[in-house]
Design a protein around this motif. Structure first.
Motif: not given
Length: 437
Positions: A285-293, A356-363, A413-420, A435-437
């Motif tokens: 969650a903290q790494a996602w705040a500044p968008r740090d891939p 992957a599930d935690i990454a999607l929810n926290m990001c 699959v979803v993590l790979r598709r939406v966050m690369g 960059g992350l979207t």
């Protein structure tokens, strides 16, 4: 800030202690109860945990997602008491409503094999678990990890085990019934939750403002994540608890007791994954705040590798010693060996595919995680029902393996598709920029 390695090591140490207490407690119950009574207690413990998460409306994940960034940036508008109070109120109220519903279904005879009077005591664990679970997630979100883990996972079972052992020794009874054991568990859980809440308030200086809604503009994002986090949180605990419930309802409490022994032993393998996941949530969650891939990719890669190797090693050792481990529960638990073998494989799959599930929810991709979780809940429910009806406990174990593989594959699959990004154990080193979207 305490490093993720130090936090994960401390969390793992607490989890090892919790596992020792948990297995000692389960073995004690198996020894002082009939297999059927043991299965009844196992049913209510797993049902209470699953339903308390269902009733919490996703507030546990919301706490971990939003509180750490708020603390990191500074709570200038003093919004935290409102947010935390909202989470507390919804989680506890939801669990209480599900308690009433579960008892009502038992009274109407819609839960086969569940005694209505026993249900009133056993299902009372639902709101009690909802209370201590939301408190534990708040403690986790403010980096009070020992306070998050020790009360629910060590103190509750440890004190309950000593109380039950004392009853056996002083009463001279060779076997205890399920009502007395459930009453002891409920009483100790409530006392532990009270103590945890008092300590947490003393350490944080925060008294939650209990309320159903919150008019603050800052709460808009919190409200928007309610349904996604709700579905995801139920999906996270579903397979680890619904399997015992399926065996109890479809086959009977005696078979559920045997399956529960295999389930508890296989859960030992989850120590490595859970220890890392508890720490990585706020970190992501903290790494996602500044968008740090790069930071996010590094966290995923390090976590997955740190969990997979010990999971495989312990899984092999557990398979080799399965007859002896199951023998600790008593001579009636030998038939659980094939179930344990399949559940060990499911644990290895779970570790090797990463968080992957935690990454999607926290990001910020909670809705993508929600869709995967919703599909998986439907697939897993159908699989468990068919497995129980066609193959009993072993069929349920096979269903857990299949559903685990399907769930983790979809999240990957979803993590790979939406966050690369990749979360599996074979993921390459993270890129230095992007960059992350």
């Amino acid at each position: 800030m305490i490093s993720i390695r130090v936090q994960a090591t401390a969390t793992f140490a607490i989890k090892v202690l919790a596992a020792a207490v948990s297995y000692g407690f389960a073995i004690l119950l198996a020894r002082v109860m009939t297999v059927e009574g043991f299965g009844q207690v196992a049913f209510f413990l797993n049902a209470a945990l699953l339903l308390s998460v269902l009733g919490a409306c996703g507030q546990q994940i919301a706490m971990v997602r939003f509180v750490p960034p708020l603390l990191a940036w500074g709570d200038r508008k003093q919004a935290l008491p409102d947010f935390v109070g909202l989470a507390y109120f919804r989680a506890i109220l939801g669990a209480a409503l599900l308690y009433a519903l579960a008892v009502g279904l038992a009274l109407c005879g819609l839960l086969p094999g569940v005694d209505p009077l026993l249900a009133a005591t056993g299902f009372a664990l639902i709101p009690a678990m909802g209370w201590i679970d939301i408190q534990s997630h708040f403690a986790r979100s403010v980096q009070r990890l020992p306070l998050s883990l020790i009360p629910k996972e060590v103190a509750w079972r440890g004190i309950s085990g000593l109380l039950i052992l004392g009853i056996v020794l002083t009463s001279g009874r060779a076997q205890l019934g399920a009502p007395g054991v459930l009453a002891a568990l409920l009483t100790v859980l409530l006392l532990v939750a009270l103590a945890q809440g008092a300590v947490l308030q003393h350490l944080t200086g925060l008294r939650p403002h209990f309320r159903w809604g919150c008019g603050r503009e800052e709460a808009a994002e919190w409200r928007a994540t309610t349904v996604p986090f709700w579905i995801t949180s139920v999906s996270n605990v579903f397979l680890a608890n619904a399997d015992v419930i399926a065996v109890a309802l479809y086959v009977g409490p005696a078979e559920a007791g045997i399956y529960f022994a295999a389930n508890r032993l296989a859960q030992l393998l989850a120590l490595f994954v859970i220890s890392q996941n508890i720490v990585i949530g706020p970190q992501l969650a903290q790494a996602w705040a500044p968008r740090d891939p790069a930071a996010i990719a590094a966290l995923l890669r390090r976590t997955t590798r740190a969990t997979t190797v010990p999971t495989v090693a312990l899984g092999v050792a557990m398979l080799a010693s399965a007859p002896w481990l199951l023998g600790l529960f008593g001579p009636n638990f030998g038939p659980a060996s094939p179930m344990l073998q399949v559940l060990v494989l499911a644990s290895v799959v779970n570790a090797a595919t990463g968080p992957a599930d935690i990454a999607l929810n926290m990001c910020g991709h909670d809705r993508a995680a929600m869709r995967v979780s919703a599909v998986n809940l439907g697939v897993a429910t159908l699989a468990l029902g068919l497995g129980a009806a066609l193959g009993g406990g072993f069929g349920v174990a096979l269903s857990v393996l299949a559903a685990t593989a399907a769930r983790k594959a979809m999240f990957w699959v979803v993590l790979r598709r939406v966050m690369g990004l990749r979360s599996d154990v074979f993921a390459p080193p993270p890129p230095l920029a992007g960059g992350l979207t």
